[in-house]
Motif scaffolding. Structure first.
Motif, mmCIF file in Angstrom:
data_model
loop_
_atom_site.group_PDB
_atom_site.id
_atom_site.type_symbol
_atom_site.label_atom_id
_atom_site.label_comp_id
_atom_site.label_asym_id
_atom_site.label_seq_id
_atom_site.Cartn_x
_atom_site.Cartn_y
_atom_site.Cartn_z
ATOM 1 N N ASN A 1 0.889 -1.201 -0.097
ATOM 2 C CA ASN A 1 0.111 -0.098 0.069
ATOM 3 C C ASN A 1 0.856 1.209 -0.005
ATOM 4 O O ASN A 1 0.716 2.169 -0.642
ATOM 5 C CB ASN A 1 -0.801 0.035 1.254
ATOM 6 N N LYS B 1 2.070 1.681 -3.250
ATOM 7 C CA LYS B 1 1.140 2.149 -4.087
ATOM 8 C C LYS B 1 0.766 3.250 -4.038
ATOM 9 O O LYS B 1 0.335 4.117 -5.275
ATOM 10 C CB LYS B 1 -0.099 1.157 -3.784
ATOM 11 N N TYR B 2 0.640 4.074 -2.976
ATOM 12 C CA TYR B 2 -0.061 5.367 -2.718
ATOM 13 C C TYR B 2 0.982 6.381 -2.612
ATOM 14 O O TYR B 2 0.853 7.528 -2.024
ATOM 15 C CB TYR B 2 -1.004 5.405 -1.690
ATOM 16 N N ASP C 1 4.973 6.407 4.884
ATOM 17 C CA ASP C 1 5.420 6.717 3.415
ATOM 18 C C ASP C 1 5.102 8.292 3.358
ATOM 19 O O ASP C 1 4.561 8.851 4.242
ATOM 20 C CB ASP C 1 4.433 5.934 2.484
ATOM 21 N N GLN D 1 -12.515 1.868 0.172
ATOM 22 C CA GLN D 1 -11.468 2.504 -0.560
ATOM 23 C C GLN D 1 -11.591 4.088 -0.545
ATOM 24 O O GLN D 1 -12.857 4.264 -0.973
ATOM 25 C CB GLN D 1 -11.415 1.869 -2.329
ATOM 26 N N TYR E 1 -8.464 -4.136 -4.183
ATOM 27 C CA TYR E 1 -9.592 -4.408 -4.029
ATOM 28 C C TYR E 1 -10.102 -4.065 -2.801
ATOM 29 O O TYR E 1 -11.397 -4.508 -2.405
ATOM 30 C CB TYR E 1 -9.657 -5.892 -4.477
ATOM 31 N N GLY E 2 -9.569 -3.173 -1.932
ATOM 32 C CA GLY E 2 -9.922 -3.048 -0.635
ATOM 33 C C GLY E 2 -9.768 -4.098 0.550
ATOM 34 O O GLY E 2 -10.839 -4.065 1.189
ATOM 35 N N LEU F 1 -6.193 -4.030 3.729
ATOM 36 C CA LEU F 1 -6.313 -3.807 5.281
ATOM 37 C C LEU F 1 -7.096 -4.444 6.139
ATOM 38 O O LEU F 1 -6.922 -4.607 7.230
ATOM 39 C CB LEU F 1 -6.394 -2.272 5.357
HETATM 40 P P1 ADP Z 1 -6.369 -1.420 -1.724
HETATM 41 O O1 ADP Z 1 -6.481 -2.683 -2.359
HETATM 42 O O2 ADP Z 1 -7.477 -0.744 -2.230
HETATM 43 O O3 ADP Z 1 -5.123 -0.751 -1.356
HETATM 44 P P2 ADP Z 1 -6.699 -1.626 1.358
HETATM 45 O O4 ADP Z 1 -7.639 -2.424 2.227
HETATM 46 O O5 ADP Z 1 -5.394 -2.023 1.253
HETATM 47 O O6 ADP Z 1 -7.170 -1.846 -0.225
HETATM 48 O O7 ADP Z 1 -6.690 -0.147 1.382
HETATM 49 C C1 ADP Z 1 -8.073 0.297 1.727
HETATM 50 C C2 ADP Z 1 -7.866 1.994 1.362
HETATM 51 O O8 ADP Z 1 -7.000 2.752 2.216
HETATM 52 C C3 ADP Z 1 -7.314 2.268 0.052
HETATM 53 O O9 ADP Z 1 -8.131 2.267 -1.093
HETATM 54 C C4 ADP Z 1 -6.545 3.369 0.237
HETATM 55 O O10 ADP Z 1 -7.561 4.531 -0.102
HETATM 56 C C5 ADP Z 1 -6.174 3.687 1.606
HETATM 57 N N1 ADP Z 1 -4.789 3.406 1.842
HETATM 58 C C6 ADP Z 1 -4.274 2.437 2.493
HETATM 59 N N2 ADP Z 1 -3.222 2.450 2.582
HETATM 60 C C7 ADP Z 1 -2.710 3.607 2.207
HETATM 61 C C8 ADP Z 1 -1.439 4.466 2.205
HETATM 62 N N3 ADP Z 1 -0.359 3.954 2.547
HETATM 63 N N4 ADP Z 1 -1.395 5.757 1.883
HETATM 64 C C9 ADP Z 1 -2.779 6.342 1.540
HETATM 65 N N5 ADP Z 1 -3.903 5.653 1.458
HETATM 66 C C10 ADP Z 1 -3.883 4.394 1.753
#
Ligand code: ADP
Length: 387
Positions: free
Chosen positions: A291, A294-295, A319, A338, A348-349, A352
């Motif tokens: 994550n 990714k972000y 991050d 998400q 896919y949310g 976490l």
């Molecule tokens: P996804 O597969 O969409 O990443 P997660 O359950 O891992 O689903 O995360 C849920 C949501 O939390 C993500 O869609 C994102 O919006 C937010 N998120 C999680 N980790 C981060 C991060 N490190 N920085 C920013 N947003 C995050």
């Protein structure tokens, strides 16, 4: 004397006789009863004189027979009075008894009525003011039972709703890559002769990416449903989280370099040992690093830091990425949540939600500290293992 009864007396008091004669019988007077010593009765008297001797004729009006009859009547009267009084008392007792039963069963009837209402579908039916009831314990128990039934029903309904939501989301998530796959494979089949080698490679790469996506989603779903169904039992053992972190950093270094992100391990301690399930912790860390990468945009930084804090080791994944709006932060651990729907193509949310389940299995919690446009930190603790 008229009667020669042995029990009778031979003399009576003259005072009432003289008073009677003096008043010519016009005044009501009681005189001695010669047959019942000590008693006084109504009498009649007249003076007489024989051979110069004077006396009185004295007649007691109520004779012995009369007395007997009168006593008899009096007894009968009292007997009748007694029977009447007994009947009256019995009637009175009956009324009082019925009233008492009505009063005593008042609350019971109210409770029965409420239970019946609840049974007939009125789930809001509760016994009002149970503390005023003489069967308070029962009333409270019923109210508590009704609350817990309604609570369980709500829970079941929400679980059912989530399940339906999950099925809807999963079908959607499966359908999209499948449709893409189908489209590209058909194109490759139909236009095989007309496509350049470059185009063919590109299409094959797209199909490959979508197959990856599909298997990733299926794996995540499988993992999540196993965790949710409580089919996973953590096998806790001592292991070096420092070593695990090194391995993970090495694994993600290529992706980080591709995205031009500085991925670092910050580990002031030589070797941190924890007592946990190594594969579950690895999965959680993997999701969090994924994550973070990714972000986070190019030139950003992702740091995994380990720090011994008392009896625990604190694990922090920070991050410098997009960050998460404060109002969204409490929900990101919910399944399928998400923040940015456009990021759907990236995940896919479920990541976490899986992390949260792993934390639950380790009786620990995960905290998120995040500021939009500045970055995020995900922090959790594991029990340190002392060698
Ligand atoms: P996804 O597969 O969409 O990443 P997660 O359950 O891992 O689903 O995360 C849920 C949501 O939390 C993500 O869609 C994102 O919006 C937010 N998120 C999680 N980790 C981060 C991060 N490190 N920085 C920013 N947003 C995050």
């Amino acid at each position: 004397m008229i009667d020669g009864d042995k029990s009778s007396t031979k003399s009576v008091s003259l005072t009432p006789i003289e008073f009677f004669i003096k008043n010519k019988g016009e005044r009501f007077v009681l005189g001695d009863d010669p047959r019942n010593i000590g008693e006084q009765k109504i009498f009649s008297a007249a003076p007489y004189s024989v051979d110069g001797r004077e006396g009185y004729v004295y007649i007691v009006l109520a004779g012995k027979k009369f007395q007997e009859v009168s006593d008899n009547l009096l007894n009968q009267y009292f007997t009748k009075l007694g029977i009447g009084a007994t009947l009256l008392t019995m009637l009175f007792s009956l009324v009082i008894g019925l009233l008492a039963i009505w009063f005593l069963t008042k609350n019971l009837r109210l409770i029965t009525k409420t239970v019946r209402k609840f049974h007939d579908g009125d789930l809001q039916a509760r016994i009002a003011n149970p503390e005023n009831s003489d069967i308070e314990v029962f009333a409270n128990s019923f109210n508590e039972m009704a609350d817990s039934i309604v609570g369980n029903m709500d829970k079941m309904q929400s679980v059912d709703l989530l399940r339906r939501e999950l099925i809807a989301n999963v079908s959607h998530d499966l359908r999209t890559p499948l449709a893409i796959l189908k489209g590209y494979i058909e194109t490759l089949q139909i236009k095989n002769d007309t496509l350049s080698e470059e185009q063919k490679q590109e299409y094959l790469q797209i199909t490959h990416d979508n197959v990856d996506k599909l298997s990733n989603l299926i794996n995540q779903l499988f993992e999540y449903s196993k965790l949710e169904a409580e089919q996973v039992t953590p096998v806790k053992e001592p292991f070096s989280i420092t070593e695990l972190s090194h391995d993970l950093i090495a694994k993600f270094r290529v992706i980080a370099e591709q995205k031009q992100i500085n991925l670092q391990l910050d580990n002031p301690e030589e070797n941190c040992m924890v007592f946990a399930d190594v594969s579950l912790v690895e999965r959680a860390l993997q999701n969090l690093i994924e994550n973070a990468l990714k972000y986070t945009q190019a030139n950003g930084k992702v740091t995994l830091s380990l720090q011994k804090k008392g009896k625990n080791v604190e694990i922090n994944i920070t991050d410098t990425g997009t960050g998460i709006p404060v109002n969204e932060q409490p929900f990101i651990f919910d399944r399928y949540k998400q923040v940015d729907k456009s990021a759907k193509k990236q995940g896919y949310g479920l990541g976490l939600a899986i992390v949260k389940k792993i934390m639950d299995l380790h009786d620990t919690t995960i905290t998120v500290l995040s500021r939009p446009k500045e970055g995020s930190s995900f922090i959790f603790h594991l029990p340190a293992y002392q060698v």
